[in-house]
Design an enzyme around this catalytic site. Sequence first.
Site, PDB file in Angstrom:
ATOM      1  N   GLN A 171       0.832  -1.213   0.000  1.00 18.14           N
ATOM      2  CA  GLN A 171       0.000   0.000   0.000  1.00 18.14           C
ATOM      3  C   GLN A 171       0.867   1.264   0.000  1.00 18.14           C
ATOM      4  O   GLN A 171       0.451   2.302  -0.510  1.00 18.14           O
ATOM      5  CB  GLN A 171      -0.924   0.016   1.226  1.00 18.14           C
ATOM      6  CG  GLN A 171      -2.036  -1.012   1.203  1.00 18.14           C
ATOM      7  CD  GLN A 171      -1.638  -2.301   1.900  1.00 18.14           C
ATOM      8  OE1 GLN A 171      -0.469  -2.653   1.944  1.00 18.14           O
ATOM      9  NE2 GLN A 171      -2.609  -3.017   2.445  1.00 18.14           N
ATOM     10  N   ASP A 189      -6.560   1.384  12.618  1.00 14.61           N
ATOM     11  CA  ASP A 189      -7.755   0.603  12.283  1.00 14.61           C
ATOM     12  C   ASP A 189      -8.647   0.390  13.490  1.00 14.61           C
ATOM     13  O   ASP A 189      -9.859   0.188  13.347  1.00 14.61           O
ATOM     14  CB  ASP A 189      -7.351  -0.743  11.680  1.00 14.61           C
ATOM     15  CG  ASP A 189      -6.779  -0.533  10.284  1.00 14.61           C
ATOM     16  OD1 ASP A 189      -5.573  -0.257  10.176  1.00 14.61           O
ATOM     17  OD2 ASP A 189      -7.566  -0.595   9.318  1.00 14.61           O
TER      18      ASP A 189
HETATM   19  O1  MRU Z   1      -5.335  -3.502   4.868  1.00 16.99           O
HETATM   20  P1  MRU Z   1      -5.571  -2.032   4.655  1.00 16.99           P
HETATM   21  O2  MRU Z   1      -4.847  -1.497   3.471  1.00 16.99           O
HETATM   22  O3  MRU Z   1      -7.042  -1.704   4.661  1.00 16.99           O
HETATM   23  O4  MRU Z   1      -4.934  -1.362   5.946  1.00 16.99           O
HETATM   24  C1  MRU Z   1      -5.071   0.034   6.087  1.00 16.99           C
HETATM   25  C2  MRU Z   1      -4.351   0.596   7.251  1.00 16.99           C
HETATM   26  O5  MRU Z   1      -3.774  -0.096   8.053  1.00 16.99           O
HETATM   27  C3  MRU Z   1      -4.470   2.088   7.425  1.00 16.99           C
HETATM   28  O6  MRU Z   1      -3.317   2.600   8.017  1.00 16.99           O
HETATM   29  C4  MRU Z   1      -5.675   2.406   8.315  1.00 16.99           C
HETATM   30  O7  MRU Z   1      -6.817   1.739   7.849  1.00 16.99           O
HETATM   31  C5  MRU Z   1      -5.939   3.849   8.399  1.00 16.99           C
HETATM   32  S1  MRU Z   1      -6.542   4.513   6.869  1.00 16.99           S
HETATM   33  C6  MRU Z   1      -6.879   6.148   7.123  1.00 16.99           C
END
Ligand code: MRU
Length: 353
Positions: free
Chosen positions: A202, A243
């Site tokens: 990501q 999260d």
């Molecule tokens: O697995 P993902 O890509 O959904 O994980 C996203 C994250 O860990 C982000 O840092 C978190 O959701 C915050 S997004 C503003």
Amino acid sequence: MPPEEPLRSVRLDDDAGALVLIDQTLLPSETVLLRLSSPEEIREAIYSLRVRGAPAIGIAAAYGSYLAIRESSARDWDELAREFRAAKELLASARPTAVNLSWALERMEGRLESLRGRPCGEVKSALRAEAEAIRSEDEAACRAIGENGLSLLRPGWGVLTHCNAGWLATSRYGTALAPLYMGQERGYGFRVFADETRPLLQGARLTAWELDQAGIDVTLICDNMASTVMRRGMVQAVLVGCDRVAADGDTANKIGTSGLAVLARHHGIPFYVLGPVSTIDLSCPTGAEIPVEERPAEEVTERWYARRMAPAQVKVFNPAFDVTDASLITAIVTERGIARPPYGESLRRMAGP
Ligand code: MRU
């Protein structure tokens, strides 16, 4: 600055009865907009990370639960409520860690309950308005997080970030990246280091793209290079999203975040968590109670490689998130302000009723 319509990570096209998403699995090489209507399609998009990031999956699920009943021919509230709840359950099962998913669906169900016995047409309109409110409140929250976060930073600083907590992961602006967008408007000249964020990249695919598109100075590093850029004095602050934040401040975020927090402490660098109040889960006492998603081995062994790169039978452990100890977090930045330790008290004041 993050784009205006139609390039939003997630939005509703109510005329077409569809949720419109940028397929984040195809970025940065292709920008493809998906139009999804059924709860099954929307669940798949959340599970497969076509839409991802805690606030964005909450917004997608809220729209999804509305779309599930939009064309319903239910004759009364009870029948409509049964259809809503089936969709809610399906959407909530997509991913377990980000509390925003269940938070948004609970909020939608609360609105439904508040209209118990009312005509179906009225309930449908109210659910559309509730989903739109979840999206627009998130946009306002991200802006405020940006302002609050910027107050912690100084012009010219090097900032390290992990995963993607930018506009793609929210309704707009992002959380951890919001102060960087605000700072850019004001000539702060940040130099950002984006961790690639194994295994789904990501950071490399999304954060590097987002910041580069916005003209912000961004340098991509592999996850195992964070210690080197810190040791060389290139980083003055670490900014990450979240999260789920437990009542004691323990914070779940993308796998690799907790290691960065340990490194930051060792190097004397402030470690900031940024997220909306909807990510704080006061019903979860500590990080030990946060459910951590495990994902398929294929993401580690095959995804992004022309050929499978690991031995066929090798065991793989692929937790998608980790929990950072509250003791390693310098401050938690929300739209309501900046929470400092002890988090048990500051988070209750910030997120309590
Ligand atoms: O697995 P993902 O890509 O959904 O994980 C996203 C994250 O860990 C982000 O840092 C978190 O959701 C915050 S997004 C503003």
